[in-house]
Design an enzyme around this catalytic site. Structure first.
Site, PDB file in Angstrom:
ATOM      1  N   TYR A 164     -28.415 -12.476 -77.485  1.00  0.00           N
ATOM      2  CA  TYR A 164     -27.557 -13.625 -77.998  1.00  0.00           C
ATOM      3  C   TYR A 164     -28.411 -14.596 -79.104  1.00  0.00           C
ATOM      4  CZ  TYR A 164     -23.389 -13.685 -75.126  1.00  0.00           C
ATOM      5  OH  TYR A 164     -22.008 -13.396 -74.712  1.00  0.00           O
TER       6      TYR A 164
ATOM      7  N   LYS B 131     -31.028  -2.094 -67.556  1.00  0.00           N
ATOM      8  CA  LYS B 131     -30.953  -0.796 -68.324  1.00  0.00           C
ATOM      9  C   LYS B 131     -32.119  -0.230 -68.594  1.00  0.00           C
ATOM     10  CE  LYS B 131     -27.881   2.362 -69.899  1.00  0.00           C
ATOM     11  NZ  LYS B 131     -26.995   3.188 -68.902  1.00  0.00           N
TER      12      LYS B 131
ATOM     13  N   ASP C 292     -17.417 -11.876 -66.168  1.00  0.00           N
ATOM     14  CA  ASP C 292     -15.902 -11.759 -66.345  1.00  0.00           C
ATOM     15  C   ASP C 292     -15.328 -10.558 -65.245  1.00  0.00           C
ATOM     16  OD1 ASP C 292     -16.099 -13.484 -68.324  1.00  0.00           O
ATOM     17  OD2 ASP C 292     -14.637 -12.209 -69.388  1.00  0.00           O
TER      18      ASP C 292
ATOM     19  N   ASP D 267     -24.566  -0.164 -65.997  1.00  0.00           N
ATOM     20  CA  ASP D 267     -23.358   0.676 -65.839  1.00  0.00           C
ATOM     21  C   ASP D 267     -22.983   0.805 -64.408  1.00  0.00           C
ATOM     22  OD1 ASP D 267     -25.594   1.967 -65.778  1.00  0.00           O
ATOM     23  OD2 ASP D 267     -24.880   3.727 -66.709  1.00  0.00           O
TER      24      ASP D 267
ATOM     25  N   ASP E 209     -22.797 -11.808 -69.293  1.00  0.00           N
ATOM     26  CA  ASP E 209     -21.681 -12.341 -69.718  1.00  0.00           C
ATOM     27  C   ASP E 209     -20.373 -11.469 -69.378  1.00  0.00           C
ATOM     28  OD1 ASP E 209     -19.581 -13.661 -71.596  1.00  0.00           O
ATOM     29  OD2 ASP E 209     -20.142 -11.873 -73.017  1.00  0.00           O
TER      30      ASP E 209
HETATM   31  C1  IPM Z   1     -19.162 -17.164 -71.631  1.00  0.00           C
HETATM   32  C2  IPM Z   1     -18.343 -17.185 -73.037  1.00  0.00           C
HETATM   33  C3  IPM Z   1     -19.490 -17.126 -74.287  1.00  0.00           C
HETATM   34  C4  IPM Z   1     -20.523 -16.256 -74.097  1.00  0.00           C
HETATM   35  C5  IPM Z   1     -18.743 -17.422 -75.612  1.00  0.00           C
HETATM   36  C6  IPM Z   1     -17.548 -18.158 -75.651  1.00  0.00           C
HETATM   37  C7  IPM Z   1     -19.785 -17.710 -76.635  1.00  0.00           C
HETATM   38  O1  IPM Z   1     -17.814 -15.722 -73.290  1.00  0.00           O
HETATM   39  O2  IPM Z   1     -19.462 -18.388 -71.512  1.00  0.00           O
HETATM   40  O3  IPM Z   1     -19.175 -16.175 -71.003  1.00  0.00           O
HETATM   41  O4  IPM Z   1     -20.465 -15.363 -74.702  1.00  0.00           O
HETATM   42  O5  IPM Z   1     -21.700 -16.738 -73.525  1.00  0.00           O
HETATM   43 MG    MG Z   2     -18.193 -14.753 -71.307  1.00  0.00          MG
END
Ligand code: IPM
Ligand code: MG
Length: 359
Positions: free
Chosen positions: A141, A191, A251, A223, A247
């Site tokens: 990032y 990885k 999710d 993975d 990230d």
């Molecule tokens: C998160 C979001 C952010 C990230 C975006 C909005 C920049 O997806 O906080 O997980 O990728 O960190």
């Molecule tokens: Mg995110």
């Protein structure tokens, strides 16, 4: 001494969900919590007003705050901005970087009342309680060099995935400490079969392990970790990984709990100053309709009370209030299923407030 809380509603559903969380903060104030609330613009809202997703005034207020509550940033309105520095996401990334919020805590906790809302079978997720620690101020990032440039007649895009030993050690220690307070199992995700940067990551984790003999450390390729999260998620207690893998995995872990609308997060620096935000984004498709789930933001307030304000009793009271509302079968659209009562963002917030006040 009164502590300063900065509210950054941001974009999309951000303002709607933070409004509900602020009600809970004010209720805490009425219970004697000595805080001052301020707000400021960030993300697309910052860009529209000041031409900058992280206006100077916002950054100054953020630096002075003991804790920050952020809604969400981003939306299609700003997706076309050529200059990546002006994108709403830069507001969020800038706050993380400027405040040194390297440790991102993303708990995936299944409320038993929501087992039916998960896309996985109830028996696979019942009792799920995972904590993902995502490194938040380094990795791909932020790595340099980065950009898009012309090479040999065509454009190439590039980013750099880089971690120093010091950065790995810092998040590694936070993860071992977290595992100590929980089930004493730590899975480090990398990885290392392909990427040197994560070979170093694995080496540093292994080097730290003897200092935490009470924690069982394991390693997993990313993975496989993605697969194991949806196959048998209960094998995990604490997971630690870099910025981008974290990230993605967070999710996936969020969805195990029924809805990403349920998941809070905390981002802490070395002084436990923290930014608290729901794991979900700005959901432009449902913004302004009053249907977004405010629970992740309300639970982020609970995390704020626990990690930055040292008020664990109030934190628990909020979490209990959320449990009670779910017991009462109230659900926003994202977690509703036949037999439950679908409510609006505001009705959900008010119900949690009532349960909090009656506790
Ligand atoms: C998160 C979001 C952010 C990230 C975006 C909005 C920049 O997806 O906080 O997980 O990728 O960190
Ligand atoms: Mg995110």
């Amino acid at each position: 001494m009164s502590r300063k809380i900065l509210i950054l509603p941001g974009d999309g559903i951000g303002p709607e969900i933070t409004a509900e969380a602020v009600k809970i903060l004010k209720a805490c104030q009425q219970q004697g919590l000595d805080i001052e609330l301020e707000d400021a613009l960030v993300g697309g809202a910052g860009f529209d007003a000041e031409g900058d997703p992280l206006p100077k005034a916002t950054l100054e207020k953020a630096k002075a705050a003991d804790a920050i509550l952020l809604g969400a940033v981003g939306g299609p309105k700003w997706d076309g901005l050529e200059d990546i520095q002006k994108r709403p996401e830069k507001g969020l990334l800038g706050l993380r970087k400027h405040l040194g919020l390297f440790a991102n805590l993303r708990p995936a906790l299944l409320y038993p009342q929501l087992a039916e809302a998960s896309s996985l079978k109830p028996e696979v997720v019942a009792g799920l309680d995972i904590m993902i620690l995502r490194e938040l101020t380094g990795g791909i990032y932020f790595g340099q060099p980065r950009g898009i440039e012309e090479r040999d007649g065509q454009r190439v895009g590039f980013n750099t995935y880089v971690y120093s030993e010091g950065e790995i050690e810092r998040i590694g220690r936070a993860a071992f400490e977290m595992a100590r307070k929980r089930g004493r199992k730590l899975c480090s995700v990398d990885k290392a079969n392909v990427l040197e940067v994560t070979m170093l990551w694995r080496e540093v984790m292994n080097r730290l392990a003897p200092e935490y003999p009470d924690v069982e450390l394991s390693h997993m390729y990313v993975d496989n970790a993605a697969m194991q999260l949806v196959r048998a998620p209960k094998q995990f207690d604490v997971m630690v990984t870099g910025n981008m893998f974290g990230d993605i995995l967070s999710d996936a872990a969020a969805m195990l709990t029924g809805s990403i609308g349920m998941l809070p997060s905390a981002s802490l620096n070395e002084r436990n100053q923290g930014m608290y935000e729901p794991c979900h984004g700005s959901a432009p498709d449902i913004a302004g309709q009053g249907v977004a789930n405010p629970l992740a933001t309300i639970l982020s307030v609970a995390m704020m009370l626990r990690y930055s304000l040292d008020e664990p009793a109030l934190a628990e009271r909020i979490e209990t209030a959320v449990g009670r509302v779910l017991d009462d079968n109230l659900r926003t659209a994202d977690i509703a299923y036949p037999g439950t009562r679908e409510v609006s963002t505001q009705e959900m917030g008010d119900a949690v407030l009532a349960a909090f006040n009656h506790a």
